[in-house]
Design an enzyme around this catalytic site. Structure first.
Site, PDB file in Angstrom:
ATOM      1  N   LYS A   1    -102.249  67.517-108.132  1.00  0.00           N
ATOM      2  CA  LYS A   1    -103.386  66.624-108.384  1.00  0.00           C
ATOM      3  C   LYS A   1    -104.689  67.229-107.864  1.00  0.00           C
ATOM      4  CE  LYS A   1    -100.931  62.254-108.836  1.00  0.00           C
ATOM      5  NZ  LYS A   1    -100.972  62.057-110.259  1.00  0.00           N
TER       6      LYS A   1
ATOM      7  N   LYS B   1     -99.370  58.572-116.489  1.00  0.00           N
ATOM      8  CA  LYS B   1    -100.240  57.556-117.095  1.00  0.00           C
ATOM      9  C   LYS B   1    -101.707  57.979-117.083  1.00  0.00           C
ATOM     10  CE  LYS B   1     -99.138  54.401-113.526  1.00  0.00           C
ATOM     11  NZ  LYS B   1     -99.306  55.241-112.323  1.00  0.00           N
TER      12      LYS B   1
ATOM     13  N   LYS C   1     -94.447  66.295-116.695  1.00  0.00           N
ATOM     14  CA  LYS C   1     -94.063  64.880-116.548  1.00  0.00           C
ATOM     15  C   LYS C   1     -94.981  63.966-117.361  1.00  0.00           C
ATOM     16  CE  LYS C   1     -95.175  62.607-112.719  1.00  0.00           C
ATOM     17  NZ  LYS C   1     -95.466  61.223-112.393  1.00  0.00           N
TER      18      LYS C   1
HETATM   19  N1  AQP Z   1     -92.520  60.480-116.115  1.00  0.00           N
HETATM   20  C1  AQP Z   1     -91.829  59.744-115.278  1.00  0.00           C
HETATM   21  N2  AQP Z   1     -90.478  59.635-115.411  1.00  0.00           N
HETATM   22  C2  AQP Z   1     -89.757  58.871-114.545  1.00  0.00           C
HETATM   23  N3  AQP Z   1     -90.314  58.170-113.519  1.00  0.00           N
HETATM   24  C3  AQP Z   1     -91.635  58.253-113.362  1.00  0.00           C
HETATM   25  N4  AQP Z   1     -92.479  57.689-112.475  1.00  0.00           N
HETATM   26  C4  AQP Z   1     -93.741  58.081-112.757  1.00  0.00           C
HETATM   27  N5  AQP Z   1     -93.752  58.885-113.815  1.00  0.00           N
HETATM   28  C5  AQP Z   1     -92.463  59.024-114.223  1.00  0.00           C
HETATM   29  C6  AQP Z   1     -92.083  56.789-111.401  1.00  0.00           C
HETATM   30  O1  AQP Z   1     -92.819  55.587-111.554  1.00  0.00           O
HETATM   31  C7  AQP Z   1     -93.057  55.019-110.262  1.00  0.00           C
HETATM   32  C8  AQP Z   1     -94.496  54.658-110.136  1.00  0.00           C
HETATM   33  O2  AQP Z   1     -95.273  55.842-110.159  1.00  0.00           O
HETATM   34  P1  AQP Z   1     -96.771  55.788-109.716  1.00  0.00           P
HETATM   35  O3  AQP Z   1     -97.569  55.153-110.735  1.00  0.00           O
HETATM   36  O4  AQP Z   1     -96.885  55.141-108.399  1.00  0.00           O
HETATM   37  O5  AQP Z   1     -97.177  57.283-109.475  1.00  0.00           O
HETATM   38  P2  AQP Z   1     -96.824  58.587-110.217  1.00  0.00           P
HETATM   39  O6  AQP Z   1     -95.470  59.010-109.851  1.00  0.00           O
HETATM   40  O7  AQP Z   1     -97.857  59.586-109.907  1.00  0.00           O
HETATM   41  O8  AQP Z   1     -96.900  58.115-111.700  1.00  0.00           O
HETATM   42  P3  AQP Z   1     -97.831  58.539-112.846  1.00  0.00           P
HETATM   43  O9  AQP Z   1     -97.523  57.699-114.016  1.00  0.00           O
HETATM   44  O10 AQP Z   1     -97.669  59.996-113.013  1.00  0.00           O
HETATM   45  O11 AQP Z   1     -99.276  58.166-112.341  1.00  0.00           O
HETATM   46  P4  AQP Z   1    -100.597  59.008-112.310  1.00  0.00           P
HETATM   47  O12 AQP Z   1    -100.770  59.634-113.670  1.00  0.00           O
HETATM   48  O13 AQP Z   1    -101.641  58.025-112.018  1.00  0.00           O
HETATM   49  O14 AQP Z   1    -100.467  60.005-111.215  1.00  0.00           O
HETATM   50  C9  AQP Z   1     -92.611  56.046-109.236  1.00  0.00           C
HETATM   51  O15 AQP Z   1     -91.353  55.660-108.727  1.00  0.00           O
HETATM   52  C10 AQP Z   1     -92.504  57.306-110.037  1.00  0.00           C
HETATM   53  O16 AQP Z   1     -91.537  58.174-109.487  1.00  0.00           O
END
Ligand code: AQP
Length: 331
Positions: free
Chosen positions: A114, A199, A196
């Site tokens: 990040k 969002k 991955k």
């Molecule tokens: N691609 C993924 N596949 C499976 N699990 C996922 N998680 C996130 N992306 C995937 C799981 O969702 C939960 C919440 O995640 P988060 O929003 O707190 O943070 P993150 O892991 O950083 O998710 P994002 O969607 O990738 O957010 P951004 O883009 O904002 O950084 C967690 O349990 C995560 O493991």
């Protein structure tokens, strides 16, 4: 009674990855453990570790609460709250920074990934994010933390912090276990299956959002990157695109990879993708219908008010115990 805890960052509309890797498992565990307590929160303090538009953040918080409920979380054995409304999270995070080493935080791969994307400087909160996450978990004596695979390293750090604190100040924290599903714990981007599904990704074409129009979801699945072999076979190394689609298929139908391979033997990717699109759309349509029913209901604020109160009570008690053990203030 065991305590399960997890949170999601309101950095956008949750994706199919968040659903399969996290939200869906929350519901599954809640159904399987009716006598246990589930603590779920909207991790808005984590969201601001990268720049957010305040109006969008507010909307994302509300939407996430609606989606938690629309995905099937049951208010009966759940405490649901917004992280920033329970100030003990930040307070505990600060104390835990005193038992976390710079080197440990420098090793976090999510920080490295990040940090690279930040064009206007890296917020120090992005660096200390995993310590706040440790506070989120340790405040509630959570034993189990259902997460996707990307959070595994942060969970390991949480365990290390808990053990170090316990050794230094006496038994205080429960050392939590991550619960990571065997299938679907890392759903990949449909356009770049080596990355991955995120969002807050720059390019949305490879991401399926839970509140996206259904036709757009169909199109994204049908145009997902695959390979030229045209054989539905699970092989992450050589066929990451089709393997990712098979993971989504398997997670939503409970069919094994072998069963999916047999079902589509001799049939090209077109039919497979078309079927998968309908499976995903069916699942997301149910969530969207429920979401539309409840998003403007006063029930949301009622639950959040109750959640904040219950969470604060538990968290304050733990924080006081920690202040006392560390020798802070007049405890
Ligand atoms: N691609 C993924 N596949 C499976 N699990 C996922 N998680 C996130 N992306 C995937 C799981 O969702 C939960 C919440 O995640 P988060 O929003 O707190 O943070 P993150 O892991 O950083 O998710 P994002 O969607 O990738 O957010 P951004 O883009 O904002 O950084 C967690 O349990 C995560 O493991």
């Amino acid at each position: 009674m065991a305590i399960f805890l997890s949170g999601v960052k309101p950095t956008g509309i949750p994706t199919l990855g968040n659903y399969i890797g996290a939200l869906r498992n929350f519901v599954k565990f809640q159904n399987e453990h009716k006598d246990d307590l589930f603590v779920f929160f909207v991790a808005d303090l984590h969201a601001i570790t990268t720049p957010q538009d305040p109006k969008e953040l507010k909307q994302n918080i509300r939407n996430l609460v609606g989606l938690y409920l629309a995905c099937g979380l049951n208010p009966d054995n759940m405490i649901l709250f917004i992280q920033s409304e329970v100030s003990e999270h930040s307070e505990m995070g600060y104390v835990l920074q005193s038992v976390t080493y710079m080197g440990e935080l420098e090793r976090m791969t999510q920080y490295k990934d990040k940090a690279q994307k930040q064009t206007e400087g890296i917020a120090s909160a992005l660096f200390t994010y995993p310590v706040l996450m440790a506070a989120d978990i340790l405040l509630y004596d959570a034993e189990y933390v259902p997460v996707g695979d990307d959070q595994k390293q942060h969970l390991e750090l949480t365990r290390d912090i808990a053990i170090r604190f316990n050794n230094r100040y006496g038994e205080t924290f429960v050392v939590p276990e991550p619960l990571i599903a065997k299938t679907g714990s890392r759903i990949m981007d449909l356009q770049n299956p080596n990355k991955k599904m995120d969002k807050s990704a720059d390019n949305n074409k490879g991401c399926i959002f839970l509140l996206e129009p259904l036709d757009s979801i169909r199109k994204k699945i049908k145009s997902a990157v695959t390979d030229s072999e045209s054989i539905v076979r699970y092989d992450v190394e050589n066929k990451p695109g089709i393997s990712n689609l098979m993971t989504i298929y398997s997670s939503l139908t409970n069919l094994t990879y072998q069963e999916i391979e047999e079902k589509y033997r001799g049939i090209g990717y077109g039919q497979f993708k078309g079927d998968l699109a309908e499976i995903v759309v069916d699942e997301i349509a149910k969530i969207q219908n429920k979401f539309n029913e409840i998003i403007n209901s006063p029930l949301l604020d009622q639950l959040l008010d109750e959640g904040r109160q219950k969470a604060s009570q538990i968290a304050r008690k733990k924080l006081c115990e920690v202040y006392k053990k560390v020798g802070l203030g007049r405890f």
